[in-house]
Structure formats: structure tokens, C-alpha cells
Design an enzyme around this catalytic site. Structure first.
Site, PDB file in Angstrom:
ATOM      1  CD  GLU A 251      45.928  67.566  84.393  1.00  0.00           C
ATOM      2  OE1 GLU A 251      46.722  67.325  82.967  1.00  0.00           O
ATOM      3  OE2 GLU A 251      44.760  67.080  84.352  1.00  0.00           O
TER       4      GLU A 251
ATOM      5  CE  LYS B 292      50.300  63.441  82.140  1.00  0.00           C
ATOM      6  NZ  LYS B 292      48.855  63.771  81.912  1.00  0.00           N
TER       7      LYS B 292
ATOM      8  CB  CYS C 181      46.052  63.835  84.430  1.00  0.00           C
ATOM      9  SG  CYS C 181      44.425  63.590  83.949  1.00  0.00           S
TER      10      CYS C 181
END
Length: 554
Positions: free
Chosen positions: A280, A362, A415
Site C-alpha cells: 500500500e 479503496k 490495508c
């Protein structure tokens, strides 16, 4: 020891508070933490007994107070590493979780009061409902979910492919609500023995035993089945763990990180992998922004160098990289006050065949640190967060599935997105055959934080029967097979790279699991049952109350 004296006094309250304090510490030991890097999962099978006993023993007035106290203390100790993230975080999370238990504890006590004999069953259902609801809102946070403590007990958790983590949680909590009930009843009424109470609840005990045995039999059988299966493909993934603090910022940091990532990628390339995986935000300067609105010449040149490297590789490269775009389309990139007209997404970019083929934004942002939607409703808190260096990402909405030229379909939860069952099931339902998690937990400076994250990720592989490969900044970089087995984790907080042979089980051959097709159905069932049972219990209690009043009048 809980004071069972019917007279409520300071001694009684103090004993209950001490029990809750000890229980909160004990429960935290079940998970990776200060005591054990892997967690002592067996503790999760009994650590809540004192909590349910205190709720049963105490008064209505104290129940919500105890709920806040227990939730606050548990998360303060369990998530001790949040202090490294930011001083506010170690206060915000325990306050929120304690606030949730202000509602939970009275609901559990209501179950005990409204259902004299089988209240412990209703308590177990409510606990599962709470576990889901507590992660299904803006500040949802699944760390500390009871079922996660069992992540190492693979035969026990294979039912997650049907029920998700929620069925595992129910199997763990029911014996504890039962024991709290039986132990208190036995201690209060010394005329009847423990065995006598157990005989009265024989139906529950036999039913639970049958379910538990069936769960374990299925667990061993499914592990045996999947380990005997040949994957449709073995995908060689080179994971690059550069273990750098990407939060420091600045051209020198970005340049050094890129040089390390490039060097290790070229080293790994000699082992003939099929794809290279960075973590990430491994490369921080936004490719999308600097290609369209170059501002700082040095940073723009570094972006060009990075893009040229990604395009030059003979195999695909997947990496995290923020995506900067124009915020207000009606204005120029540079505003009159000298600020940038810009908004950012936490994004994954996919290089293949000399181009950036696709990106993923995300979808589930970290509350308070990446996303806070209540600027107008809570301006004081919003400004406080801004003043403490919190910055917001924009939210993505598409469950992107990447596909390599070799035909491997994969998705990249970023994540802590891999701690949410619903999100990963959507990726798989959209066609992903491999879950590729890209994480940066390096800021925590704690192996326990990384292991808590990994323990949750284990369930995603079982729920969907898809292999997970984790590419992280500093840990835990590893593969999780379709049975939840953690394979060859790299040493955390150490620079290096590793080639993983990732088994690919495709949807075309193996289909999708019940959980993938019916996401979190077990949790929804627990929620609806909780409302229904509490409602029926309250109605029944009201009817009895009215009848008693009428009888007294006559």
C-alpha cells in the site's frame, strides 16, 4: 470474586469492577498482544464468563456504566499500539467501543431477565448481532471480534465458508453465557448441585455437543479435501517488503524508497516470477496528478522514472499509489489562494505490457484518519481531527477485478479492507480467484498489531475458498491458503523479498461458497432474532404484569 450478597453496597460494586477489569485484561490475552505475538486463542473460549456473570449479578442502573468501563479497558489494552499511530487514536477507539457496550450490556441483561431459563441462548445471539453491528457503521472496527481469537484452530473455523466469522463467534460465546448462568444459579441456591442444573438444561448441552462435533468433523474433512485438490494454476508472486516509513514524506524519502523497491524487484526478477507485488502507498507521489499537473520538477521527474520502470518490466507490477484528481471541475488546478484544487484516492495501479492497465480505489476507508463524513454535524470534532494532522481520502465504489494476460483474476483490498468479510466476498463474486491484500502496518511498530490484522485476514480465505497473498510494507507478508493456513510469513520489520507459489482455485472449476453467495446472512439472522426475541420477551413480560395487576385488584 463476585459478591453475591443481595444487599448492594460499595463492596459489591468494587468486586464487580475488579472482576470486569481482570476479565478485560484476560480477554485481550486471547489475541496477539503484549503477552503473546500470536495470541493465546484458547482463552477466548472462557474469558467472557465473568463478564456475563457480572451483568447477571448487578443492577440495571450499573449495567450501562459497566459496559462502557469494560469496553474502554479492553480496547485500551488490546489496541495499545494505536498510541504509535496518533495520541488521539488510543482514546477515540476505546471511547467508541465502550460507547457501543453501553447499549450491549443492558441488552444482555434484558435477555437474562426476560428469559429466565434460556436467557443465555438469547445472550449468545445478541453477542453475535453486536459483533456485526459494531463493525457495520461509519466507525466500524472488527478488531477484537471473538471468533478471531480462534484463527489458529483451523478445524474449528472451517464453517466460516457457510456462516462467516459469525458462526464461529456463536460457538465460542454460547458455552460462556451458559456457564455464567449455571455458576451463579448454583452459588445462589446451594440446595441444588451443579449437575442438577446441567440435567435441567440437557437439551441445550446435547444440541451444542452435536453441533460442535459436527463442526469439527466437517473442519477436518474440508481441510483434507482442499489439501488434496490440485489448483488450476500456480502463480509465482514476488513480494517486496521494503519496511520503510512512507509517512515521513519529502523527495529524498520517496527517492530512497523507490530505489530500494526497484533494486529488490530486479533481484526478484531473476527468479522468474509471474508478477511483482509492492505494498500500500509503496510509491507515494501521485502518478495521476503529476502526469497531468506537474508542479515540483524533481518530484515530477521521479514519477516519470517510476512509471518508466513499471512499464519496462517484462511482467506485471502491482503497487499502491495515491490518485490525485481535480476536486472542483469548474476551477483550475492551482487556486487563487495558492492551494491545490485536488482530492485523493488511496489507489492500486496495475502495470502490464508497457502501460497502466487498470486501477482500484479503496472503498472502506479507516474512520477518523482517512474519512470523516460529519463535518457539518460535528464541526468541533472535524476541526480537531484536522488540527491533529488527519487528512481525508475520497471513497471508491467499484469492486475491481484485475486480470493478467496469463488469465489470473485477482482483486486488491487495501490495508484493513481485508478484515471485512462483505468486501472480499464481493470481489470474489465479481470473479476474483485470488485475494491480493496490500498493507502498510509499519507505523504501528508492533508485531502484535500486524498479527491481529493477519488473524482477521485468515477468515477471508476460508469464507470464499480463495487463496490470499499479502504484500506488506513491514509485515505480515505471507500466503493464506484456502483452509486458512498461514504459509511462510516473512520476518516482520525486515527488508527483503520472497517468491510465493500461490495456488489459484478458480470460480469456473470450484464455484463460490455459500458465504460468498449470501454475504453475512448469519449475522443478519442474529440481528433479526435479537430484535424478535427481545420484543416477544418484553411483550410476554408486559402481559404477565397486566394480569398480576388485575388479579390483585380482584
Amino acid at each position: 470474586m463476585i459478591d453475591l450478597n443481595p444487599k448492594r453496597n460499595l463492596r459489591t460494586v468494587c468486586s464487580e469492577v475488579l472482576v470486569l477489569l481482570a476479565a478485560a485484561f484476560l480477554y485481550s490475552f486471547a489475541f496477539p498482544g503484549l503477552v503473546s505475538a500470536n495470541g493465546l486463542g484458547f482463552i477466548g473460549f472462557f474469558a467472557l464468563v465473568p463478564v456475563f456473570a457480572v451483568i447477571r449479578n448487578t443492577t440495571w442502573k450499573l449495567t450501562p456504566v459497566y459496559g462502557f468501563f469494560y469496553g474502554f479497558v479492553f480496547y485500551l489494552f488490546f489496541n495499545y499500539w494505536l498510541k504509535t499511530f496518533h495520541p488521539l487514536a488510543i482514546l477515540i477507539v476505546p471511547i467508541i467501543k465502550g460507547g457501543e457496550m453501553v447499549v450491549l450490556f443492558p441488552a444482555l441483561k434484558a435477555a437474562q431477565k426476560l428469559f429466565k431459563k434460556y436467557g443465555y441462548v438469547v445472550e449468545g445471539i445478541i453477542w453475535v448481532a453486536y459483533s456485526y453491528i459494531s463493525q457495520d457503521w461509519f466507525a466500524g472496527y472488527p478488531y477484537g471480534t471473538l471468533g478471531t481469537a480462534a484463527y489458529q484452530y483451523l478445524p474449528f473455523i472451517q464453517i466460516a465458508e457457510f456462516t462467516g466469522i459469525w458462526g464461529v463467534t456463536l460457538l465460542m460465546v454460547l458455552p460462556q453465557t451458559f456457564l455464567a448462568f449455571i455458576l451463579l444459579e448454583t452459588m445462589r441456591n446451594r440446595l441444588e448441585s451443579f449437575s442438577a442444573y446441567c440435567r435441567q438444561h440437557l437439551i441445550f448441552l446435547v444440541s451444542y455437543a452435536i453441533v460442535l462435533v459436527a463442526t469439527l468433523i466437517y473442519g477436518f474433512a474440508s481441510i483434507s479435501y482442499w489439501r488434496a485438490q490440485e489448483p488450476e494454476k500456480t502463480w509465482k508472486v514476488a513480494t517486496i517488503q521494503h519496511s520503510a516509513d512512507t509517512w515521513k514524506g519529502g523527495y529524498t524519502t520517496y527517492k530512497n524508497n523507490f530505489n530500494n523497491l526497484r533494486r529488490m524487484s530486479l533481484e526478484a526478477l531473476q527468479s522468474d516470477p509471474d508478477i511483482i507485488l509492492w505494498s500500500e502507498t509503496a510509491f507515494v507521489p501521485s502518478v495521476a496528478w503529476h502526469e497531468n499537473y506537474p508542479s515540483d520538477p524533481a518530484t515530477s521527474a521521479l514519477v516519470e522514472e517510476f512509471v518508466a520502470f513499471g512499464k519496462s518490466l517484462p511482467i506485471p507490477l502491482v503497487t499502491g499509489n495515491p490518485e490525485g484528481v481535480i476536486d472542483d471541475a469548474g476551477q483550475s488546478a492551482l487556486l487563487s489562494d495558492g492551494s491545490w484544487n485536488r482530492k485523493d484516492f488511496n489507489t492500486v495501479i496495475f502495470f502490464e505490457d508497457g502501460e497502466i492497465k487498470n486501477t482500484y480505489r479503496k472503498q472502506h476507508l479507516v474512520p477518523f484518519t482517512e474519512h470523516f463524513p460529519y463535518e457539518k454535524e460535528l464541526p468541533l470534532l472535524y476541526n480537531l481531527l484536522l488540527a491533529n494532522d488527519y487528512n481525508w481520502w475520497e471513497k471508491g465504489y467499484e469492486s475491481v477485478v484485475f486480470e493478467t494476460e496469463e488469465g489470473v483474476k485477482f482483486s486488491t483490498p487495501i490495508c484493513f479492507e481485508d478484515v471485512f468479510g462483505y468486501l472480499n466476498a464481493r470481489f470474489v463474486a465479481n470473479g476474483a480467484d485470488v485475494i491480493v491484500n496490500m498493507t502498510n502496518d509499519g507505523w504501528s511498530k508492533a508485531v502484535s498489531a500486524e498479527m491481529q490484522h493477519l488473524g482477521l485476514a485468515v477468515f477471508r480465505s476460508i469464507e470464499n475458498r480463495r487463496t490470499t497473498v499479502r504484500g506488506t510494507n513491514s509485515g505480515m507478508t505471507c500466503v493464506i491458503d484456502v483452509t486458512g493456513k498461514i504459509i511462510e510469513p516473512m520476518e516482520p520489520f525486515k527488508v527483503g523479498w520472497r517468491i510465493y507459489d500461490v495456488p489459484v482455485f478458480t470460480g469456473e472449476v470450484h464455484g463460490t461458497t455459500f458465504y460468498t453467495r449470501h454475504i453475512d446472512w448469519f449475522a443478519f439472522l442474529a440481528i433479526y432474532l435479537s430484535y424478535l426475541l427481545l420484543g416477544l420477551g418484553a411483550l410476554n413480560h408486559l402481559i404477565h404484569f397486566i394480569r398480576e395487576r388485575r388479579q390483585k385488584r380482584t
